[in-house]
Enzyme design. Structure first.
Site, short mmCIF file in Angstrom:
data_model
loop_
_atom_site.label_atom_id
_atom_site.label_comp_id
_atom_site.label_asym_id
_atom_site.label_seq_id
_atom_site.Cartn_x
_atom_site.Cartn_y
_atom_site.Cartn_z
N ASP A 171 -19.56 -15.43 -89.61
CA ASP A 171 -18.96 -15.08 -88.35
C ASP A 171 -18.02 -13.73 -88.25
OD1 ASP A 171 -18.19 -15.16 -85.62
OD2 ASP A 171 -16.36 -16.71 -85.73
N ASP B 49 -21.26 -9.97 -82.57
CA ASP B 49 -20.83 -11.44 -83.16
C ASP B 49 -21.87 -12.29 -83.57
OD1 ASP B 49 -19.29 -13.90 -83.20
OD2 ASP B 49 -19.16 -14.17 -81.12
#
Length: 334
Positions: A77, A277
């Site tokens: 992430d 992201d």
């Protein structure tokens, strides 16, 4: 016994000109020096290549934690900072494929004292956790637990002592993994703790048999392709925990859509801008830009439109009569 061994240069048959060959040779020498220096001084390696695997709509990396090593996996992430995994005893844990890490069975586990200023870190303060606990939220998901240090092993070769979240309470869907590995720019991210000043990743499609890779350190360089084509790059706009880039325009086919660039304008004070992201399975746009794109796509695809927000969470799908095959009735397809 006699062996005839033939050596072939790494750039043999390549399309590079003489200047490019010299540049590539110099880079290889520099990488080699960094690797040897790391081995001599027993510091962080010059580079790491960690395989990345698609899972649902996320990508995960496999690694080991503790002594003895326990193999686990976690979602990769770039939109968060903390490295964390579910720990026993679990007050509330979500389902994971691998066994849950038990710190009582690891000789290298060390809990961070409650008096540590780490618990007052800005990342945790915004969620107002109980004393001597951390807390983080990820949209509809969250984690809460204690901070600790532990030995993490990557690629079966490199091990490092990392500060991590030992989660005793987890909510959400983490694709069957044990937690999240944050690659943000904060001091608790994997990148910061391993002291790598750069990283890169290449995500292959979910239905591809080819492996994806996370490159850390000196291997994360912009290299020309085998055909000699120069790579394209764009700078990040800030040095906060998120990776903002400047999105200017969007095209559909060869036509730029009539979307004002001001819609994508980066404003740090308002938290506005375009964020890279890896933990988000979908690209999401401001409503005005989304409406323009939706209208244009609808004009190209002349099929009945279906709103599937209540079932699959997508509001603009098309009913395809050929799926599934007849004689079954038509079903919406996104």
């Amino acid at each position: 016994m006699f062996y005839d061994c033939r050596l072939t240069h790494v750039d043999d048959g390549s399309p590079f000109n003489f200047t490019e060959l010299i540049r590539r040779a110099a880079l290889r020498s520099q990488h080699r020096r960094q690797l040897l220096k790391a081995r001599i001084t027993n510091t962080s390696p010059a580079n790491l290549n960690i395989p990345v695997t698609p899972v649902k709509f996320e990508y995960k990396i496999d690694f080991s934690i503790g002594t003895p090593r326990l193999p686990i996996s976690a979602v990769l992430d770039t939109g968060s900072e903390l490295v964390w995994t579910q720990c026993r005893p679990c007050e509330q844990c979500v389902e994971q494929v691998t066994p849950i890490y038990d710190p009582s069975k690891s000789s290298s586990f060390s809990k961070i004292p409650c008096t540590s200023p780490m618990y007052a870190y800005e990342l945790f303060k915004q969620f107002n956790p109980p004393k001597c606990q951390y807390a983080c939220a990820y949209g509809s998901a969250s984690t809460r637990g204690v901070l600790a240090t532990e030995t993490f092993s990557f690629g079966g070769k490199h091990s490092a002592k990392l500060t991590f979240g030992c989660s005793r309470e987890s909510r959400g869907d983490f694709a069957g993994t044990a937690g999240i590995v944050g690659l943000g720019q904060g001091k608790l991210s994997l990148i910061s703790q391993l002291k790598f000043n750069k990283f890169s990743y290449c995500f292959t499609p979910f239905n591809s048999s080819r492996s994806s890779h996370l490159l850390l350190g000196s291997r994360a360089n912009l290299e020309r392709s085998a055909s000699g084509e120069a790579p394209q790059s764009t700078p990040f706009l800030n040095d906060t925990n998120f990776y903002y880039v400047a999105l200017r325009r969007i095209s559909l086919g060869k036509t730029f859509l009539p979307i004002p660039s001001s819609i994508f304008q980066y404003k740090a004070s308002e938290g506005r801008g375009t964020v890279v992201d890896s933990g988000n399975g979908q690209s999401q746009l401001p409503q005005p830009a989304y409406d323009v794109i939706k209208k244009k796509i609808t004009s190209f695809i002349r099929l009945p439109v279906r709103n599937m927000s209540s079932t699959v969470g997508l509001d603009h799908c098309f009913a395809v009569s050929s799926w599934p095959p007849h004689p079954a009735p038509p079903r919406p397809a996104c």
